[in-house]
Design a protein around this motif. Structure first.
Motif, PDB file in Angstrom:
ATOM      1  N   GLY A  24       5.030  -2.097   4.751  1.00 24.02           N
ATOM      2  CA  GLY A  24       3.683  -2.044   5.311  1.00 24.02           C
ATOM      3  C   GLY A  24       2.785  -1.001   4.674  1.00 24.02           C
ATOM      4  O   GLY A  24       1.633  -0.851   5.058  1.00 24.02           O
ATOM      5  N   ASP A  25       3.308  -0.265   3.689  1.00 26.47           N
ATOM      6  CA  ASP A  25       2.491   0.719   2.987  1.00 26.47           C
ATOM      7  C   ASP A  25       1.532   0.001   2.048  1.00 26.47           C
ATOM      8  O   ASP A  25       1.876  -1.016   1.446  1.00 26.47           O
ATOM      9  N   TYR A  26       0.315   0.541   1.914  1.00 20.66           N
ATOM     10  CA  TYR A  26      -0.682  -0.055   1.027  1.00 20.66           C
ATOM     11  C   TYR A  26      -0.523   0.488  -0.379  1.00 20.66           C
ATOM     12  O   TYR A  26      -0.169   1.644  -0.578  1.00 20.66           O
ATOM     13  N   VAL A  27      -0.798  -0.370  -1.356  1.00 23.50           N
ATOM     14  CA  VAL A  27      -0.721   0.028  -2.754  1.00 23.50           C
ATOM     15  C   VAL A  27      -2.096  -0.169  -3.400  1.00 23.50           C
ATOM     16  O   VAL A  27      -2.787  -1.139  -3.121  1.00 23.50           O
ATOM     17  N   LEU A  28      -2.494   0.790  -4.234  1.00 22.75           N
ATOM     18  CA  LEU A  28      -3.785   0.763  -4.911  1.00 22.75           C
ATOM     19  C   LEU A  28      -3.588   0.944  -6.409  1.00 22.75           C
ATOM     20  O   LEU A  28      -2.665   1.638  -6.840  1.00 22.75           O
ATOM     21  N   GLU A  29      -4.485   0.386  -7.194  1.00 25.68           N
ATOM     22  CA  GLU A  29      -4.448   0.546  -8.639  1.00 25.68           C
ATOM     23  C   GLU A  29      -4.845   1.981  -8.989  1.00 25.68           C
ATOM     24  O   GLU A  29      -5.845   2.495  -8.474  1.00 25.68           O
ATOM     25  N   PRO A  30      -4.092   2.652  -9.860  1.00 22.32           N
ATOM     26  CA  PRO A  30      -4.391   4.046 -10.193  1.00 22.32           C
ATOM     27  C   PRO A  30      -5.811   4.253 -10.698  1.00 22.32           C
ATOM     28  O   PRO A  30      -6.486   5.199 -10.303  1.00 22.32           O
ATOM     29  N   ARG A  31      -6.281   3.373 -11.566  1.00 19.64           N
ATOM     30  CA  ARG A  31      -7.639   3.510 -12.120  1.00 19.64           C
ATOM     31  C   ARG A  31      -8.685   3.445 -11.017  1.00 19.64           C
ATOM     32  O   ARG A  31      -9.629   4.228 -10.991  1.00 19.64           O
ATOM     33  N   PHE A  32      -8.506   2.520 -10.091  1.00 21.31           N
ATOM     34  CA  PHE A  32      -9.436   2.363  -8.970  1.00 21.31           C
ATOM     35  C   PHE A  32      -9.512   3.657  -8.149  1.00 21.31           C
ATOM     36  O   PHE A  32     -10.581   4.174  -7.871  1.00 21.31           O
ATOM     37  N   LEU A  33      -8.359   4.173  -7.756  1.00 19.36           N
ATOM     38  CA  LEU A  33      -8.328   5.357  -6.907  1.00 19.36           C
ATOM     39  C   LEU A  33      -8.813   6.592  -7.657  1.00 19.36           C
ATOM     40  O   LEU A  33      -9.543   7.422  -7.101  1.00 19.36           O
ATOM     41  N   ALA A  34      -8.450   6.731  -8.929  1.00 24.20           N
ATOM     42  CA  ALA A  34      -8.903   7.875  -9.724  1.00 24.20           C
ATOM     43  C   ALA A  34     -10.431   7.900  -9.818  1.00 24.20           C
ATOM     44  O   ALA A  34     -11.043   8.963  -9.684  1.00 24.20           O
ATOM     45  N   GLN A  35     -11.045   6.746 -10.004  1.00 20.57           N
ATOM     46  CA  GLN A  35     -12.513   6.682 -10.054  1.00 20.57           C
ATOM     47  C   GLN A  35     -13.118   7.135  -8.740  1.00 20.57           C
ATOM     48  O   GLN A  35     -14.089   7.888  -8.722  1.00 20.57           O
ATOM     49  N   ARG A  36     -12.558   6.706  -7.630  1.00 24.72           N
ATOM     50  CA  ARG A  36     -13.093   7.066  -6.313  1.00 24.72           C
ATOM     51  C   ARG A  36     -12.942   8.555  -6.015  1.00 24.72           C
ATOM     52  O   ARG A  36     -13.736   9.130  -5.299  1.00 24.72           O
ATOM     53  N   SER A  38     -12.907  10.876  -8.415  1.00 24.14           N
ATOM     54  CA  SER A  38     -13.527  11.599  -9.540  1.00 24.14           C
ATOM     55  C   SER A  38     -12.507  12.441 -10.308  1.00 24.14           C
ATOM     56  O   SER A  38     -12.688  13.645 -10.513  1.00 24.14           O
ATOM     57  N   ILE A  39     -11.434  11.784 -10.712  1.00 24.38           N
ATOM     58  CA  ILE A  39     -10.354  12.469 -11.426  1.00 24.38           C
ATOM     59  C   ILE A  39      -9.802  11.508 -12.478  1.00 24.38           C
ATOM     60  O   ILE A  39      -9.913  10.293 -12.339  1.00 24.38           O
ATOM     61  N   GLU A  40      -9.231  12.056 -13.545  1.00 28.75           N
ATOM     62  CA  GLU A  40      -8.610  11.218 -14.566  1.00 28.75           C
ATOM     63  C   GLU A  40      -7.356  10.566 -13.991  1.00 28.75           C
ATOM     64  O   GLU A  40      -6.643  11.170 -13.179  1.00 28.75           O
ATOM     65  N   GLU A  41      -7.085   9.351 -14.439  1.00 30.65           N
ATOM     66  CA  GLU A  41      -5.947   8.590 -13.913  1.00 30.65           C
ATOM     67  C   GLU A  41      -4.621   9.327 -14.096  1.00 30.65           C
ATOM     68  O   GLU A  41      -3.823   9.424 -13.159  1.00 30.65           O
ATOM     69  N   HIS A  42      -4.378   9.881 -15.278  1.00 32.72           N
ATOM     70  CA  HIS A  42      -3.108  10.584 -15.522  1.00 32.72           C
ATOM     71  C   HIS A  42      -2.997  11.829 -14.640  1.00 32.72           C
ATOM     72  O   HIS A  42      -1.908  12.174 -14.190  1.00 32.72           O
ATOM     73  N   GLU A  43      -4.117  12.498 -14.377  1.00 35.25           N
ATOM     74  CA  GLU A  43      -4.091  13.678 -13.516  1.00 35.25           C
ATOM     75  C   GLU A  43      -3.818  13.281 -12.061  1.00 35.25           C
ATOM     76  O   GLU A  43      -3.099  13.971 -11.340  1.00 35.25           O
TER      77      GLU A  43
END
Length: 105
Positions: A24-36, A38-43
């Motif tokens: 039941g845990d939600y999963v998000l795309e790293p790029r999507f969440l990093a943009q929201r 304001s951080i680099e995806e790898h960070e």
């Protein structure tokens, strides 16, 4: 329930559809969440591995029954989304806690 980083897809109305995993845990795309946030995806991924990114899922009650509010926080950056019963994001916001506190005063 938690929010994890993974792939997502969009529905016909171009709304993001989240895919809960078996627990039941939600999963998000790293790029999507990093943009929201304001951080680099790898960070973002590095901070998640270190436990510096937190998440919360709240289930709606009364008039909000069937909705869930997802909140992800990285330091002072916050992303919040309302998800409907079909696991589609119906609204979202990103903000900095310092700015929100200043606006309240």
């Amino acid at each position: 329930m938690y929010v994890y980083v993974a792939q997502h897809r969009r529905d016909e109305g171009n709304r993001m559809k989240l895919e809960p995993d078996q627990s039941g845990d939600y999963v998000l795309e790293p790029r999507f969440l990093a943009q929201r946030l304001s951080i680099e995806e790898h960070e973002l991924q590095r901070r998640m591995r270190l436990g510096l990114v937190t998440s919360r899922v709240e289930c709606g009650i009364d008039g909000d029954k069937g909705l869930k509010r997802l909140t992800v926080r990285n330091r002072n950056s916050v992303w919040r989304a309302i998800v409907d019963a079909d696991n589609r994001i119906v609204s979202e916001e990103s903000f900095e806690l310092e700015q929100a506190a200043a606006a309240a005063n």
